[in-house]
Design a protein around this motif. Structure first.
Motif, PDB file in Angstrom:
ATOM      1  N   ALA A  45       6.257  -2.315 -14.153  1.00  0.00           N
ATOM      2  CA  ALA A  45       6.719  -3.009 -12.717  1.00  0.00           C
ATOM      3  C   ALA A  45       8.024  -2.633 -12.391  1.00  0.00           C
ATOM      4  O   ALA A  45       8.492  -1.873 -11.434  1.00  0.00           O
ATOM      5  N   LEU A  46       9.057  -2.866 -13.423  1.00  0.00           N
ATOM      6  CA  LEU A  46      10.351  -2.469 -13.325  1.00  0.00           C
ATOM      7  C   LEU A  46      10.541  -0.979 -13.640  1.00  0.00           C
ATOM      8  O   LEU A  46      11.477  -0.536 -13.170  1.00  0.00           O
ATOM      9  N   VAL A  47       9.815  -0.448 -14.331  1.00  0.00           N
ATOM     10  CA  VAL A  47       9.778   1.131 -14.418  1.00  0.00           C
ATOM     11  C   VAL A  47       9.500   1.742 -13.134  1.00  0.00           C
ATOM     12  O   VAL A  47      10.100   2.709 -12.785  1.00  0.00           O
ATOM     13  N   LEU A  48       8.527   1.295 -12.602  1.00  0.00           N
ATOM     14  CA  LEU A  48       8.019   1.945 -11.174  1.00  0.00           C
ATOM     15  C   LEU A  48       9.096   1.612 -10.272  1.00  0.00           C
ATOM     16  O   LEU A  48       9.303   2.489  -9.397  1.00  0.00           O
ATOM     17  N   ALA A  49       9.826   0.478 -10.337  1.00  0.00           N
ATOM     18  CA  ALA A  49      10.809   0.234  -9.243  1.00  0.00           C
ATOM     19  C   ALA A  49      11.962   1.231  -9.221  1.00  0.00           C
ATOM     20  O   ALA A  49      12.749   1.095  -8.408  1.00  0.00           O
ATOM     21  N   GLN A  50      12.171   1.861 -10.476  1.00  0.00           N
ATOM     22  CA  GLN A  50      13.287   2.860 -10.749  1.00  0.00           C
ATOM     23  C   GLN A  50      12.879   4.359  -9.886  1.00  0.00           C
ATOM     24  O   GLN A  50      13.737   4.976  -9.997  1.00  0.00           O
ATOM     25  N   THR A  54       9.538   4.571  -4.731  1.00  0.00           N
ATOM     26  CA  THR A  54       9.779   3.153  -4.444  1.00  0.00           C
ATOM     27  C   THR A  54      11.181   2.684  -3.942  1.00  0.00           C
ATOM     28  O   THR A  54      11.142   2.048  -3.262  1.00  0.00           O
ATOM     29  N   SER A  55      11.952   3.434  -4.569  1.00  0.00           N
ATOM     30  CA  SER A  55      13.425   2.892  -4.436  1.00  0.00           C
ATOM     31  C   SER A  55      13.971   3.201  -3.040  1.00  0.00           C
ATOM     32  O   SER A  55      14.561   2.703  -2.421  1.00  0.00           O
ATOM     33  N   GLU A  56      13.286   4.470  -2.513  1.00  0.00           N
ATOM     34  CA  GLU A  56      13.638   4.930  -1.002  1.00  0.00           C
ATOM     35  C   GLU A  56      12.911   4.077  -0.140  1.00  0.00           C
ATOM     36  O   GLU A  56      13.467   3.862   1.002  1.00  0.00           O
ATOM     37  N   ASN A  57      11.801   3.290  -0.549  1.00  0.00           N
ATOM     38  CA  ASN A  57      11.417   2.383   0.609  1.00  0.00           C
ATOM     39  C   ASN A  57      11.770   0.822   0.340  1.00  0.00           C
ATOM     40  O   ASN A  57      11.057   0.075   0.827  1.00  0.00           O
ATOM     41  N   GLY A  58      12.883   0.828  -0.240  1.00  0.00           N
ATOM     42  CA  GLY A  58      13.652  -0.611  -0.499  1.00  0.00           C
ATOM     43  C   GLY A  58      13.061  -1.718  -1.450  1.00  0.00           C
ATOM     44  O   GLY A  58      13.418  -2.581  -1.537  1.00  0.00           O
ATOM     45  N   TRP A  59      12.321  -1.010  -2.532  1.00  0.00           N
ATOM     46  CA  TRP A  59      11.686  -1.620  -3.568  1.00  0.00           C
ATOM     47  C   TRP A  59      12.772  -1.507  -4.866  1.00  0.00           C
ATOM     48  O   TRP A  59      12.739  -0.479  -5.488  1.00  0.00           O
ATOM     49  N   ASP A  60      13.481  -2.683  -5.350  1.00  0.00           N
ATOM     50  CA  ASP A  60      14.268  -2.679  -6.466  1.00  0.00           C
ATOM     51  C   ASP A  60      13.769  -3.552  -7.330  1.00  0.00           C
ATOM     52  O   ASP A  60      12.718  -4.030  -7.185  1.00  0.00           O
ATOM     53  N   GLN A  61      14.395  -3.817  -8.478  1.00  0.00           N
ATOM     54  CA  GLN A  61      14.075  -4.484  -9.626  1.00  0.00           C
ATOM     55  C   GLN A  61      13.604  -5.909  -9.390  1.00  0.00           C
ATOM     56  O   GLN A  61      12.830  -6.595  -9.655  1.00  0.00           O
ATOM     57  N   ALA A 192      -3.576  -3.843  -9.905  1.00  0.00           N
ATOM     58  CA  ALA A 192      -3.291  -3.146  -8.877  1.00  0.00           C
ATOM     59  C   ALA A 192      -2.187  -3.867  -8.051  1.00  0.00           C
ATOM     60  O   ALA A 192      -1.246  -3.643  -7.281  1.00  0.00           O
ATOM     61  N   GLY A 193      -2.554  -5.238  -7.911  1.00  0.00           N
ATOM     62  CA  GLY A 193      -1.958  -6.439  -6.932  1.00  0.00           C
ATOM     63  C   GLY A 193      -0.419  -6.536  -7.874  1.00  0.00           C
ATOM     64  O   GLY A 193       0.247  -7.328  -6.674  1.00  0.00           O
ATOM     65  N   GLN A 194      -0.019  -6.066  -8.715  1.00  0.00           N
ATOM     66  CA  GLN A 194       1.282  -6.526  -9.140  1.00  0.00           C
ATOM     67  C   GLN A 194       2.296  -5.307  -9.089  1.00  0.00           C
ATOM     68  O   GLN A 194       3.465  -5.329  -9.526  1.00  0.00           O
ATOM     69  N   TYR A 195       2.103  -4.236  -8.002  1.00  0.00           N
ATOM     70  CA  TYR A 195       2.894  -3.039  -7.991  1.00  0.00           C
ATOM     71  C   TYR A 195       3.047  -2.992  -6.504  1.00  0.00           C
ATOM     72  O   TYR A 195       2.548  -3.523  -5.708  1.00  0.00           O
ATOM     73  N   ALA A 199       4.028   2.267  -3.803  1.00  0.00           N
ATOM     74  CA  ALA A 199       3.426   3.128  -5.156  1.00  0.00           C
ATOM     75  C   ALA A 199       2.120   3.808  -4.615  1.00  0.00           C
ATOM     76  O   ALA A 199       1.669   4.553  -5.559  1.00  0.00           O
ATOM     77  N   PHE A 200       1.494   3.259  -3.504  1.00  0.00           N
ATOM     78  CA  PHE A 200       0.392   3.701  -3.318  1.00  0.00           C
ATOM     79  C   PHE A 200       0.317   4.734  -2.157  1.00  0.00           C
ATOM     80  O   PHE A 200       1.074   4.491  -1.043  1.00  0.00           O
ATOM     81  N   ARG A 201      -0.579   5.785  -2.202  1.00  0.00           N
ATOM     82  CA  ARG A 201      -0.779   6.555  -0.888  1.00  0.00           C
ATOM     83  C   ARG A 201      -1.537   6.083   0.188  1.00  0.00           C
ATOM     84  O   ARG A 201      -2.132   4.859  -0.178  1.00  0.00           O
ATOM     85  N   ARG A 202      -1.735   6.602   1.076  1.00  0.00           N
ATOM     86  CA  ARG A 202      -2.499   5.908   2.365  1.00  0.00           C
ATOM     87  C   ARG A 202      -3.801   5.606   1.974  1.00  0.00           C
ATOM     88  O   ARG A 202      -4.235   4.511   2.394  1.00  0.00           O
ATOM     89  N   LEU A 203      -4.604   6.466   1.583  1.00  0.00           N
ATOM     90  CA  LEU A 203      -6.085   6.058   1.020  1.00  0.00           C
ATOM     91  C   LEU A 203      -6.128   4.986  -0.079  1.00  0.00           C
ATOM     92  O   LEU A 203      -6.887   3.938   0.226  1.00  0.00           O
ATOM     93  N   PRO A 204      -5.423   5.140  -1.075  1.00  0.00           N
ATOM     94  CA  PRO A 204      -5.447   4.079  -1.989  1.00  0.00           C
ATOM     95  C   PRO A 204      -4.940   2.594  -1.549  1.00  0.00           C
ATOM     96  O   PRO A 204      -5.515   1.735  -1.821  1.00  0.00           O
ATOM     97  N   LEU A 205      -4.005   2.717  -0.547  1.00  0.00           N
ATOM     98  CA  LEU A 205      -3.331   1.546   0.193  1.00  0.00           C
ATOM     99  C   LEU A 205      -4.543   0.809   0.899  1.00  0.00           C
ATOM    100  O   LEU A 205      -4.539  -0.298   0.894  1.00  0.00           O
TER     101      LEU A 205
END
Length: 264
Positions: A45-50, A54-61, A192-195, A199-205
């Motif tokens: 989760a922390l790696v993905l936040a960097q 994700t960072s461009e959409n306001g998701w930080d650590q 998947a619920g902890q990300y 991080a998800f495209r439209r269809l997976p979202l």
């Protein structure tokens, strides 16, 4: 009937607590395992936040930690109350244990879903609360009362939606000789619920908020808690729960018709 059900479930809790007190070492190991699981979950989760997406959409650590914290709270509740029963459902159907539940004065659906409780799993609630406090103290903005209440509503809907999905997946035990591997698939999908949502495209979202509602467990509640839109997610969550409840009731009736009693 309601009083009988409450008394029965309280008795289930008393028996479960007594059982855990007799095996204190196992309870301690479960608590330690909860800490290890949360620590492992924080790493991706922390790696993905960097990442840029994700960072461009306001998701930080701090947001990533908050999502993992809410996910820990939701899954702790599920694994304390629901998990022990659904993991035994396949065996109950194959061995005829369901026969005994069908003749009890408690609705068979509730007895099948709630009779086993694992209090030791509830220790993860403390871990989740500690992470929530830590994440909010490092967040850029403090949550409002409305955000907290909205997040609780979303988590309630998320736990309800995932409960219905998990029950329906477990009901495959009525249709196949053995559906034990289904539990592994459900567990993998739940991760998947902890990300972050970004991080998800439209269809997976779409899939992870409707058909497999893992993102309702923590991702959307965290978004609401941090000041995100409330109306759309709540409306979507209500629709998922209502439709899921209708399908679950129909699936249960069909499953009972399919069931061949071990005593017949």
């Amino acid at each position: 009937m309601t009083g009988r059900i409450v008394s029965w479930w309280l008795a289930c809790w008393r028996q479960a607590i007594s059982r855990d007190l007799q095996f204190r070492a196992q309870t301690v190991l479960i608590a330690i395992g909860a800490l290890v699981d949360v620590a492992i979950s924080l790493v991706p989760a922390l790696v993905l936040a960097q990442t840029a997406r994700t960072s461009e959409n306001g998701w930080d650590q701090s947001t990533a930690v908050l999502v993992v914290a809410l996910f820990t709270l939701s899954t702790a509740l599920l694994d304390t109350v629901l998990g022990p029963n659904l993991l035994r459902l396949d065996s109950a159907v194959r061995t005829g244990e369901l026969d005994l539940l069908l003749i009890r004065p408690i609705p068979a659906f509730l007895a099948l879903s709630l009779r086993w409780v694992r209090p030791a799993e509830a220790t993860r609630l403390l871990v989740g609360l500690a992470l929530v406090i830590g994440a909010l103290t490092t967040a850029d903005e403090a949550p409002t009362i409305g955000g907290v209440l909205g997040s609780l509503v979303m988590m309630t809907l998320g736990v309800g939606a995932w409960t219905l999905f998990w029950i329906n997946a477990s009901f495959l035990s009525f249709w196949f000789a053995s559906a034990a591997p289904v539990q592994d698939i459900v567990g993998a999908l739940r991760e998947a619920g902890q990300y972050p949502r970004a991080a998800f495209r439209r269809l997976p979202l779409l899939g992870f908020t409707t058909f497999v509602p893992a993102l309702l467990l923590a991702t959307l509640p965290a978004q609401v808690l941090l000041g995100g839109e409330l109306g759309g997610p709540v409306l979507g969550g209500v629709l998922v729960v209502v439709i899921g409840s209708t399908l679950t009731a129909a699936h249960w009736r069909l499953a009972l018709r399919r069931y061949d009693s071990a005593s017949s």
